[in-house]
Design a protein around this motif. Structure first.
Motif, PDB file in Angstrom:
ATOM      1  N   ARG A 118     -10.475  -3.260   3.943  1.00 32.60           N
ATOM      2  CA  ARG A 118     -10.279  -1.852   3.616  1.00 32.60           C
ATOM      3  C   ARG A 118     -10.085  -1.787   2.106  1.00 32.60           C
ATOM      4  O   ARG A 118      -9.527  -2.722   1.523  1.00 32.60           O
ATOM      5  CB  ARG A 118      -9.032  -1.306   4.321  1.00 32.60           C
ATOM      6  CG  ARG A 118      -9.135  -1.289   5.838  1.00 32.60           C
ATOM      7  CD  ARG A 118      -7.895  -0.682   6.456  1.00 32.60           C
ATOM      8  NE  ARG A 118      -8.041  -0.553   7.899  1.00 32.60           N
ATOM      9  CZ  ARG A 118      -7.720  -1.517   8.785  1.00 32.60           C
ATOM     10  NH1 ARG A 118      -7.259  -2.693   8.342  1.00 32.60           N
ATOM     11  NH2 ARG A 118      -7.874  -1.324  10.094  1.00 32.60           N
ATOM     12  N   TYR A 178      -2.392   9.880  14.706  1.00 33.35           N
ATOM     13  CA  TYR A 178      -2.360  10.271  13.286  1.00 33.35           C
ATOM     14  C   TYR A 178      -1.723  11.616  12.998  1.00 33.35           C
ATOM     15  O   TYR A 178      -1.414  11.932  11.863  1.00 33.35           O
ATOM     16  CB  TYR A 178      -3.802  10.299  12.725  1.00 33.35           C
ATOM     17  CG  TYR A 178      -4.249   8.955  12.185  1.00 33.35           C
ATOM     18  CD1 TYR A 178      -4.908   8.032  13.001  1.00 33.35           C
ATOM     19  CD2 TYR A 178      -3.995   8.582  10.859  1.00 33.35           C
ATOM     20  CE1 TYR A 178      -5.299   6.804  12.507  1.00 33.35           C
ATOM     21  CE2 TYR A 178      -4.389   7.349  10.364  1.00 33.35           C
ATOM     22  CZ  TYR A 178      -5.048   6.470  11.201  1.00 33.35           C
ATOM     23  OH  TYR A 178      -5.443   5.235  10.724  1.00 33.35           O
ATOM     24  N   LYS A 197      -7.084  -8.310   6.789  1.00 33.58           N
ATOM     25  CA  LYS A 197      -5.836  -7.873   6.180  1.00 33.58           C
ATOM     26  C   LYS A 197      -5.575  -8.734   4.941  1.00 33.58           C
ATOM     27  O   LYS A 197      -6.280  -9.723   4.699  1.00 33.58           O
ATOM     28  CB  LYS A 197      -4.694  -8.007   7.196  1.00 33.58           C
ATOM     29  CG  LYS A 197      -4.624  -6.845   8.178  1.00 33.58           C
ATOM     30  CD  LYS A 197      -4.253  -5.573   7.449  1.00 33.58           C
ATOM     31  CE  LYS A 197      -4.310  -4.357   8.348  1.00 33.58           C
ATOM     32  NZ  LYS A 197      -3.120  -4.172   9.157  1.00 33.58           N
TER      33      LYS A 197
HETATM   34  C1  LIG Z   1      -4.908   1.671   8.535  1.00 34.67           C
HETATM   35  C2  LIG Z   1      -3.756   1.041   7.774  1.00 34.67           C
HETATM   36  C3  LIG Z   1      -4.257  -0.082   6.899  1.00 34.67           C
HETATM   37  O1  LIG Z   1      -5.037   0.444   5.823  1.00 34.67           O
HETATM   38  C4  LIG Z   1      -4.710  -0.237   4.643  1.00 34.67           C
HETATM   39  N1  LIG Z   1      -5.017   0.638   3.527  1.00 34.67           N
HETATM   40  C5  LIG Z   1      -4.711   1.946   3.438  1.00 34.67           C
HETATM   41  N2  LIG Z   1      -5.159   2.425   2.264  1.00 34.67           N
HETATM   42  C6  LIG Z   1      -5.780   1.401   1.624  1.00 34.67           C
HETATM   43  C7  LIG Z   1      -6.454   1.261   0.387  1.00 34.67           C
HETATM   44  N3  LIG Z   1      -6.588   2.303  -0.439  1.00 34.67           N
HETATM   45  N4  LIG Z   1      -6.978   0.058   0.050  1.00 34.67           N
HETATM   46  C8  LIG Z   1      -6.830  -0.997   0.902  1.00 34.67           C
HETATM   47  N5  LIG Z   1      -6.206  -0.934   2.091  1.00 34.67           N
HETATM   48  C9  LIG Z   1      -5.692   0.252   2.440  1.00 34.67           C
HETATM   49  C10 LIG Z   1      -3.223  -0.546   4.786  1.00 34.67           C
HETATM   50  O2  LIG Z   1      -2.883  -1.627   3.959  1.00 34.67           O
HETATM   51  C11 LIG Z   1      -3.149  -0.903   6.262  1.00 34.67           C
HETATM   52  O3  LIG Z   1      -3.505  -2.258   6.395  1.00 34.67           O
END
Ligand SMILES: CC[C@H]1O[C@@H](n2cnc3c(N)ncnc32)[C@H](O)[C@@H]1O
Length: 474
Positions: free
Chosen positions: A62, A177, A318
């Motif tokens: 992500r 959510y 992750k």
């Molecule tokens: C669904 C929640 C997940 O999305 C991740 N997350 C949310 N926003 C970001 C982001 N902007 N960049 C990277 N990871 C992200 C957060 O760390 C968690 O693991």
């Protein structure tokens, strides 16, 4: 009452006009204009093509930051240093709440200073041209990742902007959510999103849709996640979606996770129409992480080992900084490489694990029971059935904030660490299934010399962040 019917072209046009008027950047987000841009993309940027032709699990992190130039830099880094096979663009929270004015302010602040005033990429504010610049500036295909109950304008802008994969769904982005969102309304909103994806598909641009499998990300029983994936997949297929990636969030017990991923693929292929290409995605642990980065890498590694055995089509990785929140690009890339190392070492081994088959049988039996309840509640109409099944609690999600769900069921780990139901609420399971769960929880109670109780649930919620799988009494 919402119905599981394909939106008519007039219906789509009416909604499309209203949606694109919600923000100035919506004006340029038309399918007609976008088709030519998509057709100009090389096959290496066609998300569905890359995903559906892979022979090994593909890795995707992500990632989302406010500024376009920094998002390009971040995704390039994750490709080059993280070896990401598929790219994300994680959308900021204001945009997820349709607060495009606040997102614009945050973007302006970020441009003026170095501090990120947003926790993701404000795609609606960047608009079609900004999205196209992003798509053209990196090598891999990109997916829009977010958590938006009303994702209509976000879909119109990002799909016109060249993205070819879009995460979420009416249940998976409502129940976990939002508190207030009425499920029937959210289903109508997502019928627009899926019909738009269907129209692109019919015009030769296959849009991949990925319902959000982890749901609340906390001890979700596999059968609940899989049933919701299939309901969202059926709703999307009605609207013309032909590339569907069904998701599942790791619970941490390898036998149960492998069984769940196999059940997800088998039932997805069984229940979804033959014209839909079904793929699966495994989300590395979505619950609380240990603050210690070495231990966090252990959690990531267990997810990677599980993926090596179950071989989903995609793994959402992750980072070792999960505990702190949004990771640095270095930590995000490290999580990708840790996953890659375990996958590459474990996939060459034949790892036969006891108990997977019987666990998969149980998960499939539970999932079929939940799906039957949805079909019965809707008298064959999946949209109506989903709304009614959540109203009665026949379908439910633990710890769900949404008023559309009862949130009456409670999970707890058994003596193996597999997720069972301690309180079934009104879930549509027969007595035999309930007895199996109770017996396995009873075995844990004996081991721990305490009665099965809510304390087990509370202990399990924090267990992994405290370094354990099962929340044993101290
Ligand atoms: C669904 C929640 C997940 O999305 C991740 N997350 C949310 N926003 C970001 C982001 N902007 N960049 C990277 N990871 C992200 C957060 O760390 C968690 O693991």
């Amino acid at each position: 009452m919402v119905r599981d019917e394909q939106l008519s072209s007039d219906g789509l046009a009416t909604i499309d006009e209203a949606v694109r008027a919600e923000w100035p950047t919506g004006e340029a987000a038309t399918v007609d204009d976008a088709i030519a841009f998509h057709e100009g993309l090389p096959p290496s940027k066609e998300f569905a093509t890359v995903l559906e032709s892979a022979t090994e699990p593909l890795l995707q992190p992500r990632a989302g930051v406010a500024r376009l130039d920094e998002q390009i830099e971040l995704l390039t880094y994750l490709e080059e240093t993280g070896e990401a096979d598929l790219l994300p663009t994680t959308i900021d929270s204001y945009t997820r709440d349709n607060e495009y004015g606040k997102a614009r302010t945050g973007l302006e602040k970020t441009r003026e200073s170095d501090a990120d005033a947003l926790n993701g990429f404000p795609a609606v504010n960047h608009g079609v041209d900004g999205c196209r610049t992003l798509v053209e500036s990196v090598d891999g295909p990109i997916e829009v990742r977010h958590g938006t109950p009303d994702a209509r304008l976000l879909a119109a802008v990002t799909l016109a902007g060249g993205f070819q994969s879009f995460e979420g769904g009416p249940i998976s982005y409502n129940i976990p959510y939002t508190k207030r969102g009425d499920l029937a309304t959210t289903i109508e909103h997502w019928q627009y999103v899926d019909r738009l994806a269907g129209v692109y598909t019919e015009r030769g641009v296959r849009i991949n849709r990925e319902p959000f499998g982890p749901l609340t990300g906390t001890l979700v029983p596999p059968s609940i996640a899989i049933a919701i994936m299939i309901v969202e997949g059926l709703l999307a297929a009605t609207q013309g979606v032909r590339s569907l990636t069904l998701g599942y969030g790791q619970v941490g017990n390898v036998v149960q996770d492998v069984a769940a991923l196999r059940a997800l693929r088998a039932l997805g292929e069984e229940y979804l129409p033959n014209e839909v290409c079904v793929t699966t995605v495994f989300h590395e642990w979505m619950g609380g992480f240990p603050p210690d980065e070495a231990r966090a890498n252990g959690v990531i590694g267990l997810g990677a080992l599980t993926a090596a055995i179950a071989r989903p089509d995609k793994v959402i990785t992750k980072s070792p900084q999960e505990f702190q929140g949004v990771p640095t690009k270095e930590a995000n890339a490290a999580g990708l490489r840790t996953t890659r190392q375990l996958l590459d070492m474990a996939m060459e081994q034949r790892l036969d694990i006891d108990g997977v088959e019987s666990e998969q049988d149980l998960i499939e039996r539970e999932t079929r029971s939940l799906l039957e309840a949805v079909f019965e509640h809707g008298e064959g109409d999946v949209a109506r059935g989903a709304v009614r099944a959540f109203e009665t609690g026949a379908l439910d999600v633990p710890f769900a904030p949404s008023e559309s769900a009862k949130g009456a069921c409670l999970p707890a780990r058994d003596d193996d660490g597999r997720v069972r139901l301690f309180d079934f609420g009104d879930l549509a399971f027969d007595d035999e299934i309930k007895e199996i769960h109770a017996a396995r929880l009873e075995r844990r109670a004996e081991t721990e010399d305490r009665s099965t109780s809510f304390h087990m649930v509370a202990d399990d919620v924090d267990a992994i962040s405290n370094g354990r799988l099962i929340g044993r009494p101290s």
